[in-house]
Enzyme design. Structure first.
Site, PDB file in Angstrom:
ATOM      1  N   SER A 189     -19.890 -15.262   2.174  1.00 37.75           N
ATOM      2  CA  SER A 189     -20.544 -14.087   1.605  1.00 37.75           C
ATOM      3  C   SER A 189     -19.721 -12.822   1.870  1.00 37.75           C
ATOM      4  CB  SER A 189     -21.971 -13.974   2.152  1.00 37.75           C
ATOM      5  OG  SER A 189     -22.730 -13.030   1.436  1.00 37.75           O
ATOM      6  N   ASP A 343     -26.717 -18.277  -7.688  1.00 36.79           N
ATOM      7  CA  ASP A 343     -26.257 -17.219  -6.780  1.00 36.79           C
ATOM      8  C   ASP A 343     -25.745 -16.059  -7.614  1.00 36.79           C
ATOM      9  OD1 ASP A 343     -25.106 -15.641  -4.815  1.00 36.79           O
ATOM     10  OD2 ASP A 343     -23.588 -17.107  -4.218  1.00 36.79           O
ATOM     11  N   HIS A 373     -27.345 -18.944  -2.771  1.00 35.76           N
ATOM     12  CA  HIS A 373     -26.675 -18.133  -1.762  1.00 35.76           C
ATOM     13  C   HIS A 373     -27.324 -18.314  -0.390  1.00 35.76           C
ATOM     14  CE1 HIS A 373     -23.786 -14.947  -0.815  1.00 35.76           C
ATOM     15  NE2 HIS A 373     -24.639 -14.631   0.139  1.00 35.76           N
TER      16      HIS A 373
END
Length: 399
Positions: A189, A343, A373
């Site tokens: 991320s 995501d 995610h």
């Protein structure tokens, strides 16, 4: 019906409405995901309310609640865990205890958390680092960079880059008995964003003699220009990371001024004088056809130049690695990119895969059709172990 049963019914309906959300049919363990998402959403709502009252900044409160999951640096029968500093940046070091006849490989790991929460001490990152060290007979360096809202870009980038340069020094590698030809930079991320950025930066740094063998980017955030790509549109209300939260994290990376967030939400934050940068994130040409299907690319609506003058970071390649010129991508190491279908950041990873391949970089792309995610940070779910195994297996084969 008496009042008490009626009240209970109303409360029950409200709770069910709050918890339930429609999920894709191919999601494994949908009810678990709903409950986990409800807890996260509740934290976000509480953080927003406390911010509204003026008691805490949103990101401060969010980081405070996340920190409940931190664990001490405890060694076990397989891995030695210590804490130290690399160029004054705190790191947690994991070293496999199994004796080997050769120098160890190493993974420099950068945690996610939207640049404003998370740490190497979080339980999920501690587990990942332990398993990586143990299964690879490796040294894992997990870094604790400074976070927003107290610190904004480029502090996070600089902390990671300075610690990485320190780690790549010949004497430091020798101290940990690391093979200088078997080093990886990895992150998830926001950590994937930082991993991509520092890997690019290393290419132009003549003082760093040690070259990375590979980089691994797990659902990375890679660009700030177009926050209305197909994945942002399709997954704007998906669990764990809805679009509104991602935009808040992006804006907090640069400033606490909410006017940037507002402009980003409407996708009107890039000034006309920066229009040339859109070619690097034009999803109509960079996304595979199946991900473009049903979407029409619209020319950007430009915003005020004032925001970019006040907060130039969101147009900086160190914050948005997809903005790197093609010539800067050539020479990057073998790259692993993991993307998830559900995501908002999916298209960032997909576009980077295309651009790296066009620049002649070897890329392994794992696209998780039932992924979302943060899946690699939730040990309670079956998908967690599957993604961990995919990631570590690739490292074992290629590092």
């Amino acid at each position: 019906m008496g009042r008490k049963p009626l009240y209970l019914l109303i409360v029950g309906v409200f709770v069910a409405y709050y918890i339930y959300m429609p999920l894709p049919d191919n999601f494994e363990e949908p009810w678990k995901i709903m409950f986990i998402n409800t807890a996260l959403r509740s934290f976000h709502h509480l953080a927003s309310f406390i911010e509204f009252l003026g008691l805490y900044h949103f990101a401060d409160f969010f980081a405070l609640t996340v920190a409940i999951e931190e664990v001490p640096p405890t060694s076990d029968e397989n891995v030695t865990v210590t804490e130290t500093k690399f160029d004054n940046v705190p790191v947690r070091v994991y070293v496999a205890k199994r004796k080997v006849d050769t120098q160890r490989r190493a993974v420099f790991f950068i945690h996610g958390g939207g640049w404003c929460s998370g740490s190497a001490a979080l339980r999920n990152y501690d587990l990942l680092s332990r398993w990586t060290a143990e299964r690879l007979d490796a040294v894992v360096i997990s870094i604790d960079y400074r976070i927003a809202p107290k610190y904004h870009f480029p502090i996070q980038f600089e902390d990671v880059y300075n610690a990485l340069r320190w780690f790549l020094r010949k004497d430091v590698l020798e101290d940990y008995d690391i093979n200088p030809k078997r080093i990886c930079v990895s992150g998830d991320s926001a950590g994937g964003n930082l991993a991509a950025a520092v890997t690019q930066q290393l290419l132009g740094d003549p003082e760093v003699k040690t070259k990375l063998k590979i980089q691994a980017l797990i659902y990375p955030a890679l660009q700030t220009l177009d926050l209305d790509s197909p994945s942002y549109q399709e997954n704007s209300h998906m669990p764990i990371l809805p679009k509104s939260n991602m935009v808040r994290f992006w804006s907090e990376y640069f400033t606490t001024d909410r006017s940037l967030e507002k402009a980003m939400l409407s996708n009107q934050h890039v000034p006309a004088e920066s229009s040339h940068l859109f070619k690097f994130v034009n999803w109509s040409s960079l996304l595979p056809e199946r991900f473009r299907k049903g979407h029409v690319y619209n020319n950007p609506i430009y915003g005020s130049s004032e925001l970019s003058r006040k907060y130039p970071g969101f147009l900086d390649v160190r914050a948005a690695p997809l903005l790197a010129d093609d010539s800067k991508l050539h020479g990057l190491p073998l790259t692993y990119v993991l993307t998830c279908q559900y995501d908002v950041l999916r298209d960032d990873g997909l576009m980077y895969v295309t651009r790296l391949q066009n620049a002649g970089v070897q890329v392994t792309h794992d696209h998780v059709e039932d992924g979302f995610h943060g899946a690699l940070s939730i040990p309670q779910l079956k998908i967690y172990q599957r993604l961990i195994n995919q990631y570590i297996s690739w490292l074992k084969k290629n590092l």
